[in-house]
Design an enzyme around this catalytic site. Structure first.
Site, PDB file in Angstrom:
ATOM      1  CB  THR A 121      -1.896   3.318  -4.090  1.00 18.28           C
ATOM      2  OG1 THR A 121      -2.402   4.499  -3.474  1.00 18.28           O
ATOM      3  CG2 THR A 121      -1.680   3.581  -5.576  1.00 18.28           C
ATOM      4  CB  SER A 122      -7.088   3.845  -2.252  1.00 20.58           C
ATOM      5  OG  SER A 122      -7.335   2.549  -1.756  1.00 20.58           O
ATOM      6  CE  LYS A 144      -5.272  -1.027  -1.347  1.00 18.72           C
ATOM      7  NZ  LYS A 144      -4.105  -0.372  -0.733  1.00 18.72           N
ATOM      8  CG  ASP A 186      -1.807   2.491   6.468  1.00 23.06           C
ATOM      9  OD1 ASP A 186      -2.110   3.575   7.007  1.00 23.06           O
ATOM     10  OD2 ASP A 186      -2.127   2.200   5.303  1.00 23.06           O
ATOM     11  CG  ASP A 231      -1.656   1.250   1.468  1.00 20.15           C
ATOM     12  OD1 ASP A 231      -2.378   1.656   0.538  1.00 20.15           O
ATOM     13  OD2 ASP A 231      -1.521   1.856   2.544  1.00 20.15           O
ATOM     14  CG  ASP A 234      -1.491   7.822   0.719  1.00 12.87           C
ATOM     15  OD1 ASP A 234      -0.698   8.777   0.742  1.00 12.87           O
ATOM     16  OD2 ASP A 234      -2.213   7.556  -0.258  1.00 12.87           O
TER      17      ASP A 234
END
Length: 219
Positions: free
Chosen positions: A111-112, A143, A168, A18, A20
């Site tokens: 990543t989002s 996600k 995270d 991931d 961030d």
């Protein structure tokens, strides 16, 4: 089951990260973004922030925007704001050293964030962008759907259950677990989805050695 804190070593075909909160600390930017969104629409900032962790911008906007707001347009506005707002973005301790030790074909970013935002933030943190990036632009479901992690494993030519995911946030942890990957928590996220998972405070204690096309990962 209690979470394990003892050092461990695991063999894997690839690592999936991931962004961030895992590779970079973008807390300041994220808080500025969602504070402005919540203030504009008279929303509870803390609720918006809590929901946004690990999710695509458009999904957060859709969950909270008042009736009549153009969801897509508002999400585009926020993303454009984030792309140029990189003040305060830094690498998570140990991230640069870990990524530098990995063969480029052995890891991916999931990543989002959209691709443009991901590149801006990784650049601001001084981190490399790998050949395989699965961003918000590349999936139909963000996600906690496992779509992104499954796509990353496929692009790398490995089986999902032969990867290690570093995450995270709750949404990301759910996605990683659903993909079948071994999931390691980075930081302090402690929810039901993290129970029984390995955890590291940051990436300083994570080491990876490449042998015969595989990674031996210690943390």
């Amino acid at each position: 089951m209690m979470e394990r804190f003892m050092p461990t070593a695991v063999s894997a075909a690839a690592l999936l990260f991931d962004m961030d909160g895992t590779l970079i600390d973008s807390t300041a930017v994220i808080e500025r973004t969602w504070h402005s969104f919540a203030g504009k629409h008279g929303l509870d900032t803390e609720r918006v922030l809590a929901f946004s962790h690990g999710r695509r911008t458009e999904e957060t906007v859709a969950a909270f925007a008042p009736t009549g707001v153009d969801i897509a347009a508002e999400a585009r506005r926020l993303v454009a704001q984030e792309v140029v707002d990189t003040e305060g973005i830094v690498a998570v301790p140990g991230a640069a050293e870990l990524l530098a030790s990995l063969p480029r074909e052995s890891w991916a970013l999931v990543t989002s964030a959209g691709r443009e935002l991901a590149e801006a933030r990784m650049g601001a943190a001084g981190l490399p962008v790998p050949p395989v990036v699965i961003s918000a632009d590349d999936v139909t479901a963000g996600k906690p759907s496992p779509e992104g992690y499954l796509a990353a494993a496929d692009r790398l030519g490995v089986l999902p259950h032969d990867t290690i995911v570093f995450e995270d946030a709750e949404a990301g942890v759910l996605a990683a677990r659903a993909s079948g990957a071994l999931t390691v928590i980075v930081g302090s996220c402690a929810v039901r989805a993290t129970e029984g998972l390995d955890r590291v405070a940051d990436l300083r204690g994570v080491r990876a050695a490449s042998t015969d096309g595989r990674l031996l990962v210690r943390y």
